[in-house]
Design an enzyme around this catalytic site. Structure first.
Site, PDB file in Angstrom:
ATOM      1  N   ASN A 132      21.159  43.552  20.142  1.00  0.00           N
ATOM      2  CA  ASN A 132      22.544  43.787  20.407  1.00  0.00           C
ATOM      3  C   ASN A 132      22.965  42.503  21.493  1.00  0.00           C
ATOM      4  OD1 ASN A 132      25.150  44.995  20.667  1.00  0.00           O
ATOM      5  ND2 ASN A 132      24.464  45.361  22.623  1.00  0.00           N
TER       6      ASN A 132
ATOM      7  N   TRP B  19      29.681  54.682  20.876  1.00  0.00           N
ATOM      8  CA  TRP B  19      30.440  53.567  20.678  1.00  0.00           C
ATOM      9  C   TRP B  19      30.525  53.458  19.106  1.00  0.00           C
ATOM     10  CZ3 TRP B  19      33.075  49.878  23.096  1.00  0.00           C
ATOM     11  CH2 TRP B  19      32.869  49.587  24.624  1.00  0.00           C
TER      12      TRP B  19
ATOM     13  N   TRP C  56      42.294  28.094  17.182  1.00  0.00           N
ATOM     14  CA  TRP C  56      41.002  27.933  16.868  1.00  0.00           C
ATOM     15  C   TRP C  56      40.682  26.332  16.434  1.00  0.00           C
ATOM     16  CZ3 TRP C  56      38.166  32.142  18.312  1.00  0.00           C
ATOM     17  CH2 TRP C  56      38.779  33.550  18.236  1.00  0.00           C
TER      18      TRP C  56
ATOM     19  N   TRP D  21      32.545  42.249  16.669  1.00  0.00           N
ATOM     20  CA  TRP D  21      33.155  40.686  16.886  1.00  0.00           C
ATOM     21  C   TRP D  21      34.566  40.684  17.718  1.00  0.00           C
ATOM     22  CZ3 TRP D  21      30.879  36.098  16.142  1.00  0.00           C
ATOM     23  CH2 TRP D  21      29.692  36.266  15.181  1.00  0.00           C
TER      24      TRP D  21
ATOM     25  N   TRP E 197      36.474  34.198  14.768  1.00  0.00           N
ATOM     26  CA  TRP E 197      35.269  35.157  14.817  1.00  0.00           C
ATOM     27  C   TRP E 197      35.201  35.701  13.381  1.00  0.00           C
ATOM     28  CZ3 TRP E 197      37.248  39.961  12.723  1.00  0.00           C
ATOM     29  CH2 TRP E 197      38.586  40.140  12.811  1.00  0.00           C
TER      30      TRP E 197
ATOM     31  N   GLU F 270      25.620  55.294  23.385  1.00  0.00           N
ATOM     32  CA  GLU F 270      25.855  54.359  22.389  1.00  0.00           C
ATOM     33  C   GLU F 270      26.256  54.835  21.058  1.00  0.00           C
ATOM     34  OE1 GLU F 270      25.535  51.137  23.139  1.00  0.00           O
ATOM     35  OE2 GLU F 270      25.191  51.873  25.328  1.00  0.00           O
TER      36      GLU F 270
HETATM   37  P1  FAD Z   1      20.206  51.415  19.620  1.00  0.00           P
HETATM   38  O1  FAD Z   1      20.445  50.769  21.250  1.00  0.00           O
HETATM   39  O2  FAD Z   1      19.080  51.999  19.720  1.00  0.00           O
HETATM   40  O3  FAD Z   1      21.428  52.226  19.438  1.00  0.00           O
HETATM   41  C1  FAD Z   1      21.369  53.566  18.740  1.00  0.00           C
HETATM   42  C2  FAD Z   1      22.876  53.487  17.650  1.00  0.00           C
HETATM   43  O4  FAD Z   1      23.983  53.407  18.304  1.00  0.00           O
HETATM   44  C3  FAD Z   1      22.914  52.215  16.806  1.00  0.00           C
HETATM   45  O5  FAD Z   1      21.792  52.155  15.747  1.00  0.00           O
HETATM   46  C4  FAD Z   1      24.177  52.054  16.684  1.00  0.00           C
HETATM   47  O6  FAD Z   1      24.414  53.018  15.401  1.00  0.00           O
HETATM   48  C5  FAD Z   1      24.965  52.660  17.786  1.00  0.00           C
HETATM   49  N1  FAD Z   1      25.405  51.463  18.634  1.00  0.00           N
HETATM   50  C6  FAD Z   1      24.479  50.698  19.630  1.00  0.00           C
HETATM   51  N2  FAD Z   1      25.307  49.917  20.064  1.00  0.00           N
HETATM   52  C7  FAD Z   1      26.684  49.771  19.632  1.00  0.00           C
HETATM   53  C8  FAD Z   1      27.627  48.932  19.531  1.00  0.00           C
HETATM   54  N3  FAD Z   1      27.686  48.157  20.356  1.00  0.00           N
HETATM   55  N4  FAD Z   1      28.693  49.149  18.886  1.00  0.00           N
HETATM   56  C9  FAD Z   1      28.656  50.233  18.091  1.00  0.00           C
HETATM   57  N5  FAD Z   1      27.720  51.043  17.823  1.00  0.00           N
HETATM   58  C10 FAD Z   1      26.510  50.796  18.474  1.00  0.00           C
HETATM   59  N6  FAD Z   1      26.001  47.666  14.653  1.00  0.00           N
HETATM   60  C11 FAD Z   1      26.083  48.006  13.336  1.00  0.00           C
HETATM   61  O7  FAD Z   1      25.297  49.236  13.399  1.00  0.00           O
HETATM   62  N7  FAD Z   1      26.305  47.270  12.297  1.00  0.00           N
HETATM   63  C12 FAD Z   1      27.017  45.897  12.577  1.00  0.00           C
HETATM   64  O8  FAD Z   1      27.208  45.659  11.687  1.00  0.00           O
HETATM   65  C13 FAD Z   1      26.874  45.708  13.941  1.00  0.00           C
HETATM   66  N8  FAD Z   1      27.556  44.485  14.538  1.00  0.00           N
HETATM   67  C14 FAD Z   1      27.774  43.884  15.422  1.00  0.00           C
HETATM   68  C15 FAD Z   1      28.120  42.595  15.663  1.00  0.00           C
HETATM   69  C16 FAD Z   1      28.318  42.159  16.895  1.00  0.00           C
HETATM   70  C17 FAD Z   1      28.911  40.776  17.155  1.00  0.00           C
HETATM   71  C18 FAD Z   1      27.769  42.646  17.975  1.00  0.00           C
HETATM   72  C19 FAD Z   1      28.057  42.417  19.356  1.00  0.00           C
HETATM   73  C20 FAD Z   1      27.339  44.143  17.753  1.00  0.00           C
HETATM   74  C21 FAD Z   1      27.288  44.634  16.474  1.00  0.00           C
HETATM   75  N9  FAD Z   1      26.747  46.044  16.152  1.00  0.00           N
HETATM   76  C22 FAD Z   1      26.565  46.465  15.009  1.00  0.00           C
HETATM   77  C23 FAD Z   1      26.292  46.684  17.374  1.00  0.00           C
HETATM   78  C24 FAD Z   1      24.617  46.983  17.739  1.00  0.00           C
HETATM   79  O9  FAD Z   1      24.353  45.365  18.097  1.00  0.00           O
HETATM   80  C25 FAD Z   1      23.818  47.242  16.943  1.00  0.00           C
HETATM   81  O10 FAD Z   1      24.156  48.907  16.515  1.00  0.00           O
HETATM   82  C26 FAD Z   1      22.229  47.601  17.483  1.00  0.00           C
HETATM   83  O11 FAD Z   1      21.834  46.384  17.933  1.00  0.00           O
HETATM   84  C27 FAD Z   1      21.496  48.249  16.639  1.00  0.00           C
HETATM   85  O12 FAD Z   1      20.276  48.177  16.887  1.00  0.00           O
HETATM   86  P2  FAD Z   1      19.678  49.828  17.362  1.00  0.00           P
HETATM   87  O13 FAD Z   1      19.820  50.945  16.413  1.00  0.00           O
HETATM   88  O14 FAD Z   1      18.220  49.345  17.982  1.00  0.00           O
HETATM   89  O15 FAD Z   1      20.521  50.080  18.690  1.00  0.00           O
END
Ligand code: FAD
Length: 471
Positions: A340, A276, A304, A381, A358, A273
């Protein structure tokens, strides 16, 4: 002793901070400075939720510096002019900073570096927030990756964990002048962020604490539980990572120390993650127009739906009549965060069933998320909208009812954030319009019908998609 400015930006920590470390290694007295310059971020100046987090994070950084004998200098205005003024005041011979990667700031930082060096100031930038520089990895043809799996496969072959950077217990004092934190006006006037702070502790200590809580708890079973919004199944580290209160290497080192046969899959899953996040910075660097423009130009002709302010307001306020969507948007408003899986569902509902561009959603998230991050938000997005790299195809449309039944099977998440549905039988909480009498009796204030009929919205989205030449 000579002095050096250490220009803090998105690296609000003292441990494992390459710019601070470089200043100390060179034998300088560090003058830690944060310059508030939101206008330099172009149309993506931080939103209100980010600012209120930043306020607390800066206070924490200053307290940590004071505990070591130094302090944080706050300035506001034009970054280059403020750095210059501080150099003139302190006689600093060097300026160190950790890189930011947003399209608006990269060229500005390059100019600052060049002009400082022309005056004989030692200007150095470091990588303080990513495991890989966005330009480090390339496909075999030498171009950028657009698909995550090969990107990450390549990354894993090059993953060498650096040793942590040492930080002395005391730092030399300096006498540079600072404006007060209140002068930066980072906190919202209407105090709508009050509830946030039950959930979060901004700053380096809060970040380390969140990591410890995660390792002791949700890391066990992370791969299965990360998709379930009704529990704490993830690390909640995203705002800490965004503000650089913790570095990905600090997280990886702590996780590596926890390895055991039973935990390997969860640890690898978590590091993936973080991958990502790396990938999103890679994309933002190579495709700097994507915060506003489709990465896939085929969608430039996509029809749209016309802007619909009242429907958009219903979505923003969690009044769509689709419980899982409303729960997510209400969680966001109350905590500055959304799970997420639910981010994917609310985004899909907006871009597909409502057929709103979006960018409307990306802008709302930008203003309301405490972890709002240009690289991650843009990729998230565009991924959901189907317009981005390695994206979910547009024609694959999440059904928010079956998704909720699968990922929130006892409707616990829905009930927490949409409490007016609490007395409905659990089965009826996923699609309450299907049992109108029960809904009217138990939750008369909840919308009787969804703002968009799910089947009709899906069909209209697919029709619009076919017009762009899709199957
Ligand atoms: P955990 O599951 O604990 O993951 C650990 C870290 O991995 C996160 O803190 C983050 O830095 C990274 N990570 C995890 N999933 C993703 C992902 N899909 N994409 C990129 N990095 C990821 N994340 C943001 O940090 N900022 C945003 O503005 C943001 N906007 C989003 C918008 C949309 C529409 C979607 C679908 C996802 C977005 N995310 C964003 C990704 C993700 O939802 C969050 O990083 C995650 O929910 C953060 O929670 P966590 O730290 O508990 O995640």
């Amino acid at each position: 002793m000579s002095s050096a400015l250490v220009w803090f930006r998105r690296d609000l920590r003292l441990q494992d901070n390459p710019a601070l470390h470089a200043a100390l290694e060179a034998g300088h007295t560090p003058v830690p400075v944060y310059i508030h310059a939101p206008h330099e971020e172009g149309s993506w100046a931080p939103g209100e939720a980010s600012n209120t987090w930043l306020h607390r994070s800066l206070a924490a950084l200053d307290a940590d510096l004071q505990a070591r004998g130094s302090s944080l200098v706050l300035r506001q205005g034009d970054s280059q002019a403020e750095l210059q003024a501080l150099i003139d005041e302190t006689g600093a011979e060097a300026v160190y900073w950790n890189r930011k990667y947003e399209p608006a700031t990269q060229p500005r930082d390059a100019t600052i570096k060049r002009e400082l060096r022309e005056q004989g100031i030692d200007a150095q930038s470091c990588n303080g927030s990513l495991m890989f520089e966005p330009w480090d990895l390339a496909t075999q043809q030498g171009g950028p990756y657009k698909v995550f799996t090969p990107y990450w496969r390549n990354a894993l072959t090059r993953l060498h964990i650096p040793a942590p950077l040492k930080l002395p217990d005391t730092l030399p004092a300096h006498d540079a002048r600072s404006v007060s934190l209140a002068e930066l006006k980072l906190t919202p006037t209407l105090n709508w962020d009050q509830q946030f702070w039950e959930h979060w502790q901004p700053g380096e200590a809060g970040a380390q604490e969140a990591l410890t809580v995660f390792i002791d708890g949700a890391l066990n079973g992370y791969r299965q539980q990360r998709d379930l919004p009704d529990r704490v199944g993830t690390s909640l580290l995203s705002p800490h990572l965004h503000f650089g209160e913790i570095s990905p290497w600090q997280i990886v080192r702590r996780l590596e120390a926890e390895r055991s046969a039973g935990r390997d899959a969860d640890i690898d899953g978590y590091i993936r993650e973080l991958g990502w996040r790396e990938f999103s910075y890679h994309l933002l660097h190579h495709f700097p127009k994507t915060p506003e423009h489709n990465l896939n130009p085929r969608f430039d002709s996509f029809q749209w739906a016309r802007d619909n302010p009242s429907q958009l307001a219903a979505w923003q306020q969690g009044r769509t009549g689709i419980p899982i969507v409303d729960a997510g948007l209400r969680e966001l408003w109350a905590t500055g965060y959304m799970h997420n899986r639910v981010r994917m569902l609310v985004a899909s509902f907006l871009c597909k069933h409502m057929r709103q561009h979006w960018l409307h959603g990306a802008r709302w998230f930008w203003d309301t998320l405490v972890d709002a991050d240009l690289a991650n938000n843009t990729m998230g997005w565009q991924w959901v909208a189907g317009t981005g790299a390695d994206a979910a195809p547009y024609f694959r449309i999440f059904n928010p009812v079956t998704q909720a039944q699968k990922f929130d099977p006892n409707a616990r998440y829905i009930t927490r954030w949409v409490p007016e549905l609490a007395t409905l039988p659990v089965k009826a909480r996923f699609a309450p319009w299907q049992t109108p009498d029960l809904l009217a009796q138990h939750a008369p204030s909840y919308p009787a019908l969804p703002i968009v009929d799910l089947a009709a919205g899906r069909d209209a989205a697919l029709t619009a998609y076919r017009r762009t030449g899709g199957e």
